[in-house]
Scaffold this active site. Structure first.
Site, mmCIF file in Angstrom:
data_model
loop_
_atom_site.group_PDB
_atom_site.id
_atom_site.type_symbol
_atom_site.label_atom_id
_atom_site.label_comp_id
_atom_site.label_asym_id
_atom_site.label_seq_id
_atom_site.Cartn_x
_atom_site.Cartn_y
_atom_site.Cartn_z
ATOM 1 N N ILE A 170 0.844 -1.181 0.005
ATOM 2 C CA ILE A 170 0.191 -0.153 0.041
ATOM 3 C C ILE A 170 0.882 1.228 0.060
ATOM 4 C CG2 ILE A 170 -1.782 1.217 1.311
ATOM 5 C CD1 ILE A 170 -2.873 -1.179 2.276
ATOM 6 N N HIS A 321 -12.970 5.598 7.807
ATOM 7 C CA HIS A 321 -12.049 4.498 7.508
ATOM 8 C C HIS A 321 -12.761 3.911 6.103
ATOM 9 C CE1 HIS A 321 -9.851 0.984 9.447
ATOM 10 N NE2 HIS A 321 -9.601 0.993 7.977
ATOM 11 N N GLY A 323 -10.966 3.427 3.149
ATOM 12 C CA GLY A 323 -9.796 3.062 2.524
ATOM 13 C C GLY A 323 -10.032 2.205 1.305
ATOM 14 N N SER A 324 -10.777 1.124 1.615
ATOM 15 C CA SER A 324 -10.941 0.017 0.733
ATOM 16 C C SER A 324 -12.516 0.070 0.095
ATOM 17 C CB SER A 324 -10.683 -1.167 1.238
ATOM 18 O OG SER A 324 -11.652 -1.554 2.651
#
Length: 357
Positions: A170, A321, A323-324
């Site tokens: 990442i 949160h 991020g994905s």
């Protein structure tokens, strides 16, 4: 299915790529699925009650599920494998799992691109003061806000130094996203300061470890290891945190670290919230010792309300949160979590997507 079939516990309804694979394979291989069906984290009592009924041999869990001694004792001696639909594993007691010979699967590879995109986005949002500007529009201030030559001006990525704390997949791909903005150089720090990344861990050939392979660093931007934590902090105009949380990294970015940084620098965190000392970060920003921050993770999440001191600070932009959070990524994460579970159970045709231990 008969109650004599071994059971797989699933603590959230998975995206279809994982859900369909698991259900089809379970039916074929003779496993009973014990599925939490509500659209929220599974109640701890439900998990423990299902264990008490007996027969659970594996679990597909989420980052919100604490996999500790209580969990393992309730699961019983027949429990064989833990698979988490996350790259992080600080919710799992790895030493406890190792002591009981229970393998643990994670899904780091399937979310690399999405998390790198988020890191690049937060870098731009923080440095271009997008959070402050957006708040002014939402709060109705734009019509009465006099324009000025320096209104909402931040700092440019061009000719800057980007530091990466945690230079795995990442971290490397986040840096790759920023190379096109004309940065001058990059520094990185892993667990061995000053030691160049070994060729086998140059996952995208950013360092040109393999001259015969394509590189994601076509501009030949200088990318070097930082000699120390202080070197990384002092040199970085943008410090991007991509490392995991451990006893060594907890509050690693604290008062001392932030004191080493430039007053014009920015912190971006897509790793784990606990790596940053939130109180020290706030003090640095409010005292002018740091220009701002972009956070996808915060210590204490998800209990970060509108009255949280970091949320109130306009120079700190916070995301919950995500991020994905692309449909494609979450589907791939679910499928990899299922593959890990089935591989751990020894189901023919399935290999580990990623075996943490």
């Amino acid at each position: 299915m008969s109650a004599t079939h071994p059971k797989i516990l699933v603590t959230r309804v998975l995206p279809s790529a994982g859900h369909d694979l698991l259900y089809a394979t379970a039916e074929k291989e003779g496993y009973e699925l014990v599925q939490w069906t509500e659209d929220r984290p599974a109640d701890r009592e439900w998990i423990l009650d299902e264990f008490k009924k007996g027969g659970v041999v594996a679990a597909v869990v989420q980052a919100q599920d604490k996999i500790n001694e209580e969990f393992l004792e309730a699961a019983g001696p027949g429990f064989k494998v833990i698979s988490t639909m996350s790259a992080g594993y600080d919710h799992i007691s790895l030493p406890l799992m190792a002591a009981n010979n229970i393998p643990v699967g994670t899904v780091p590879d399937s979310l690399t691109d999405a998390c790198a995109d988020t890191g690049a986005m937060l870098t731009l949002m923080a440095s271009r003061r997008a959070g402050e500007a957006y708040r002014s529009v939402v709060d109705g201030k734009w019509p009465v806000m006099p324009w000025g030559p320096l209104m909402f001006c931040g700092h440019s990525l061009q000719k800057s130094t980007v530091g990466i704390l945690g230079f795995g997949r990442i971290g490397q791909l986040t840096l790759q996203r920023l190379l096109g903005f004309g940065i001058s150089r990059a520094l990185y720090l892993n667990s061995t300061p000053g030691v160049p990344l070994p060729p086998q861990k140059d996952y995208f050939n950013l360092l040109h470890s393999n001259p015969s392979a394509p590189s994601l660093n076509p501009t030949n931007t200088s990318i070097l290891p930082a000699s120390s934590l202080k070197h990384l902090a002092e040199s970085s105009d943008f410090l991007i945190i991509c490392c995991g949380l451990s006893e060594k990294t907890r509050k690693l970015v604290g008062k001392e670290f932030l004191g080493w940084m430039k007053e014009t620098a920015y912190i971006v965190n897509t790793g784990r919230g606990g790596v940053v000392d939130s109180e020290a970060l706030l003090e640095a920003v409010q005292s002018g010792k740091l220009a701002g921050a972009g956070l996808d993770v915060v210590d204490g999440e998800p209990h970060i309300g509108a009255d949280h001191f970091l949320v109130k600070e306009e120079k700190i932009v916070i995301l919950p949160h995500i991020g994905s959070a692309t449909l494609e990524t979450r589907g791939a994460m679910a499928a990899d979590a299922v593959k890990n579970c089935l591989a751990g159970l020894g189901v023919e045709g399935f290999e580990w997507a990623y075996k943490q231990q």
